[in-house]
Design a protein around this motif. Structure first.
Motif, PDB file in Angstrom:
ATOM      1  N   PRO A  43       1.020  -1.152  -0.118  1.00  0.00           N
ATOM      2  CA  PRO A  43      -0.051  -0.150  -0.145  1.00  0.00           C
ATOM      3  C   PRO A  43       0.799   1.172   0.016  1.00  0.00           C
ATOM      4  N   SER A  44       1.963   1.385   0.563  1.00  0.00           N
ATOM      5  CA  SER A  44       2.746   2.600   0.740  1.00  0.00           C
ATOM      6  C   SER A  44       3.361   2.888  -0.698  1.00  0.00           C
ATOM      7  N   ILE A  45       3.692   1.742  -1.474  1.00  0.00           N
ATOM      8  CA  ILE A  45       4.446   1.943  -2.640  1.00  0.00           C
ATOM      9  C   ILE A  45       3.287   2.271  -3.607  1.00  0.00           C
ATOM     10  N   GLN A  46       2.268   1.872  -3.654  1.00  0.00           N
ATOM     11  CA  GLN A  46       0.918   1.983  -4.347  1.00  0.00           C
ATOM     12  C   GLN A  46       0.759   3.825  -4.135  1.00  0.00           C
ATOM     13  N   ALA A  47       0.664   4.295  -2.887  1.00  0.00           N
ATOM     14  CA  ALA A  47       0.425   5.553  -2.346  1.00  0.00           C
ATOM     15  C   ALA A  47       1.457   6.634  -3.253  1.00  0.00           C
ATOM     16  N   SER A  48       2.687   6.137  -3.090  1.00  0.00           N
ATOM     17  CA  SER A  48       3.523   6.678  -3.721  1.00  0.00           C
ATOM     18  C   SER A  48       3.588   7.044  -5.264  1.00  0.00           C
ATOM     19  N   GLU A  49       3.224   5.863  -6.019  1.00  0.00           N
ATOM     20  CA  GLU A  49       2.826   5.879  -7.266  1.00  0.00           C
ATOM     21  C   GLU A  49       1.964   6.978  -7.643  1.00  0.00           C
ATOM     22  N   ALA A  50       0.741   6.793  -6.717  1.00  0.00           N
ATOM     23  CA  ALA A  50      -0.408   7.693  -6.953  1.00  0.00           C
ATOM     24  C   ALA A  50       0.007   9.215  -6.824  1.00  0.00           C
ATOM     25  N   MET A  51       0.924   9.450  -5.876  1.00  0.00           N
ATOM     26  CA  MET A  51       1.280  11.034  -5.484  1.00  0.00           C
ATOM     27  C   MET A  51       2.080  11.287  -6.839  1.00  0.00           C
ATOM     28  N   LEU A  52       2.835  10.616  -7.234  1.00  0.00           N
ATOM     29  CA  LEU A  52       3.699  11.086  -8.437  1.00  0.00           C
ATOM     30  C   LEU A  52       2.721  11.312  -9.532  1.00  0.00           C
ATOM     31  N   SER A  53       1.670  10.408  -9.814  1.00  0.00           N
ATOM     32  CA  SER A  53       1.000  10.415 -11.039  1.00  0.00           C
ATOM     33  C   SER A  53       0.100  11.684 -10.940  1.00  0.00           C
ATOM     34  N   ALA A  54      -0.358  12.299  -9.767  1.00  0.00           N
ATOM     35  CA  ALA A  54      -1.139  13.475  -9.530  1.00  0.00           C
ATOM     36  C   ALA A  54      -0.091  14.595  -9.810  1.00  0.00           C
ATOM     37  N   LEU A  55       1.108  14.597  -9.467  1.00  0.00           N
ATOM     38  CA  LEU A  55       2.053  15.590  -9.791  1.00  0.00           C
ATOM     39  C   LEU A  55       2.300  15.695 -11.270  1.00  0.00           C
ATOM     40  N   ALA A  56       2.478  14.326 -11.906  1.00  0.00           N
ATOM     41  CA  ALA A  56       2.409  14.534 -13.299  1.00  0.00           C
ATOM     42  C   ALA A  56       1.548  15.021 -14.131  1.00  0.00           C
ATOM     43  N   THR A  62      -5.902  17.723  -9.117  1.00  0.00           N
ATOM     44  CA  THR A  62      -4.639  17.224  -8.731  1.00  0.00           C
ATOM     45  C   THR A  62      -4.544  17.180  -7.447  1.00  0.00           C
ATOM     46  N   SER A  63      -4.914  18.340  -6.643  1.00  0.00           N
ATOM     47  CA  SER A  63      -4.904  18.337  -5.307  1.00  0.00           C
ATOM     48  C   SER A  63      -5.564  17.486  -4.515  1.00  0.00           C
ATOM     49  N   GLU A  64      -6.761  17.049  -4.984  1.00  0.00           N
ATOM     50  CA  GLU A  64      -7.694  15.936  -4.527  1.00  0.00           C
ATOM     51  C   GLU A  64      -6.924  14.531  -4.516  1.00  0.00           C
ATOM     52  N   GLN A  65      -6.427  14.325  -5.589  1.00  0.00           N
ATOM     53  CA  GLN A  65      -5.729  13.183  -5.728  1.00  0.00           C
ATOM     54  C   GLN A  65      -4.558  13.021  -4.995  1.00  0.00           C
ATOM     55  N   PHE A  66      -3.800  13.862  -5.070  1.00  0.00           N
ATOM     56  CA  PHE A  66      -2.492  14.059  -4.060  1.00  0.00           C
ATOM     57  C   PHE A  66      -2.714  13.906  -2.871  1.00  0.00           C
ATOM     58  N   GLU A  67      -3.792  14.643  -2.196  1.00  0.00           N
ATOM     59  CA  GLU A  67      -4.259  14.549  -0.796  1.00  0.00           C
ATOM     60  C   GLU A  67      -4.791  13.190  -0.689  1.00  0.00           C
ATOM     61  N   ALA A  68      -5.378  12.707  -1.446  1.00  0.00           N
ATOM     62  CA  ALA A  68      -5.895  11.293  -0.991  1.00  0.00           C
ATOM     63  C   ALA A  68      -4.775  10.165  -1.128  1.00  0.00           C
ATOM     64  N   ALA A  69      -3.827  10.425  -2.053  1.00  0.00           N
ATOM     65  CA  ALA A  69      -2.720   9.290  -1.908  1.00  0.00           C
ATOM     66  C   ALA A  69      -1.724   9.368  -0.680  1.00  0.00           C
ATOM     67  N   LEU A  70      -1.539  10.798  -0.266  1.00  0.00           N
ATOM     68  CA  LEU A  70      -0.880  11.361   0.897  1.00  0.00           C
ATOM     69  C   LEU A  70      -1.759  10.506   2.223  1.00  0.00           C
ATOM     70  N   ALA A  71      -2.871  10.653   2.200  1.00  0.00           N
ATOM     71  CA  ALA A  71      -3.547  10.001   3.398  1.00  0.00           C
ATOM     72  C   ALA A  71      -3.621   8.596   3.331  1.00  0.00           C
ATOM     73  N   ASP A  72      -3.555   8.144   2.279  1.00  0.00           N
ATOM     74  CA  ASP A  72      -3.218   6.625   1.940  1.00  0.00           C
ATOM     75  C   ASP A  72      -2.069   5.943   2.647  1.00  0.00           C
ATOM     76  N   ALA A  73      -1.019   6.893   2.253  1.00  0.00           N
ATOM     77  CA  ALA A  73       0.307   6.524   2.548  1.00  0.00           C
ATOM     78  C   ALA A  73       0.600   6.752   4.276  1.00  0.00           C
ATOM     79  N   ARG A  74      -0.056   7.889   4.642  1.00  0.00           N
ATOM     80  CA  ARG A  74       0.110   7.899   6.072  1.00  0.00           C
ATOM     81  C   ARG A  74      -0.533   7.071   7.007  1.00  0.00           C
ATOM     82  N   ALA A  75      -1.803   6.393   6.244  1.00  0.00           N
ATOM     83  CA  ALA A  75      -2.350   5.234   7.102  1.00  0.00           C
ATOM     84  C   ALA A  75      -1.751   3.870   7.002  1.00  0.00           C
ATOM     85  N   HIS A  76      -0.719   4.028   6.122  1.00  0.00           N
ATOM     86  CA  HIS A  76      -0.007   2.344   5.865  1.00  0.00           C
ATOM     87  C   HIS A  76       1.448   2.738   6.484  1.00  0.00           C
TER      88      HIS A  76
END
Length: 326
Positions: A43-56, A62-76
């Protein structure tokens, strides 16, 4: 993630091994290993990939996707180095989304560090799983060798203590059946049950072969009665055995002098023992249920002279001149 499937598989089996060591069943251990993989690094690797995709993408969401991926990374968060990285990302990502090049580079670097930390954790798990697999393989080899050696030891022990003693006992009984009276069974390293059986077999063989074959002597009353019955006959009677020994004779035979001169008795005994013809004037009658033979002299035959006397001629005539009362 190149080669990630093998790493995930290694982590899966390592987790399953840990769960099994904690007392879980096989199915529960496999389920626990799968849950560990799904809840830790992946899950942490998937959250990292999602944050990079949002920035790209740099779109309106972008903000909503990045914030959701960041929350997912913090939860795992499962590693100690993940929390500081996520805190820095949370502080810099708004500037990065707004277009700040410095903030973007810093956020991307932190996201890469976050993914790299999880990959390193997966590689450590992979190395641990490989080590456990190698150790398990060598353990199986060692256990197999020990099992084979133990099997040989048990087989040899069974042969020495069970098979060979039984064969020795069988050989002894077979030799006795062939007529070997001296063969006995001696057990050195056999269990006490087989040793006792061998001792009993030796005792039985001793009873069969070593007991002296001596006939009981006749009771005094029986012998006296037999001699009395012999003396009732006027004809000379001599009882001899088939072994060539003279057993008894009546008074008529004794009066004829055959008790002092055993020549005729000896010839009778030898003839009976050899199943040969008896001397002239004698007849033989086997005594039932015994090894004795009753030899009878024909009364019509003149008694034979002693063996050491010269042949008898005419009786000397008395001198008529001799005075009987002189």
């Amino acid at each position: 993630m190149g080669g990630s499937s093998g790493v995930l598989l290694a982590i899966f089996f390592a987790a399953a091994g840990d769960a099994s060591a904690n007392g879980l069943s096989s199915i529960e251990a496999l389920k626990a290993g799968l849950d560990r993989i799904l809840t830790e690094n992946v899950p942490s690797i998937q959250a990292s990939e999602a944050m990079l995709s949002a920035l790209a993408l740099d779109g309106p969401d972008t903000s909503e996707q990045f914030e959701a991926a960041l929350a997912d990374a913090r939860a795992h968060v499962t590693l100690p180095e993940e929390a500081p990285l996520i805190d820095r990302i949370a502080d810099r990502w708004p500037s990065a989304v707004e277009g700040s090049p410095i903030a973007r580079r810093a956020v991307i670097a932190d996201i890469e560090d976050l993914a790299r930390a999880n990959r390193s954790s997966m590689k450590e798990a992979d190395r641990a799983a490989r080590f456990l697999g190698t150790a398990g393989a060598w353990a199986m080899v060692v256990l197999g060798a020990l099992g084979f050696g133990l099997g040989l030891l048990v087989q040899r022990r069974l042969r020495e203590r069970i098979e060979l003693p039984i064969l020795r006992l069988d050989d002894t009984l077979a030799a006795a059946r062939r007529g070997d009276e001296q063969r006995r069974c001696h057990q050195d390293a056999a269990p006490w049950e087989l040793t006792r059986s061998s001792d009993n077999a030796n005792w039985l063989l001793s009873q069969v072969f070593e007991r002296p074959q001596v006939s009981d002597p006749p009771a005094p009353d029986d012998r006296a009665m037999a001699l009395h019955l012999l003396d009732l006959f006027e004809a000379p009677l001599i009882v001899v055995g088939t072994d060539g020994r003279v057993q008894a004779m009546n008074l008529s035979a004794m009066r004829a002098g055959w008790d002092d001169d055993p020549g005729i008795a000896r010839r009778l005994a030898d003839a009976v023992a050899a199943s040969a013809l008896l001397p002239k004037g004698w007849s033989a009658t086997p005594i039932p249920n015994s090894s004795l033979v009753l030899c009878r002299r024909d009364p019509s035959c003149d008694p034979p002279p002693p063996l050491d006397d010269p042949p008898s001629g005419d009786d000397p005539q008395e001198d008529p001149n001799d005075d009987p009362e002189a």
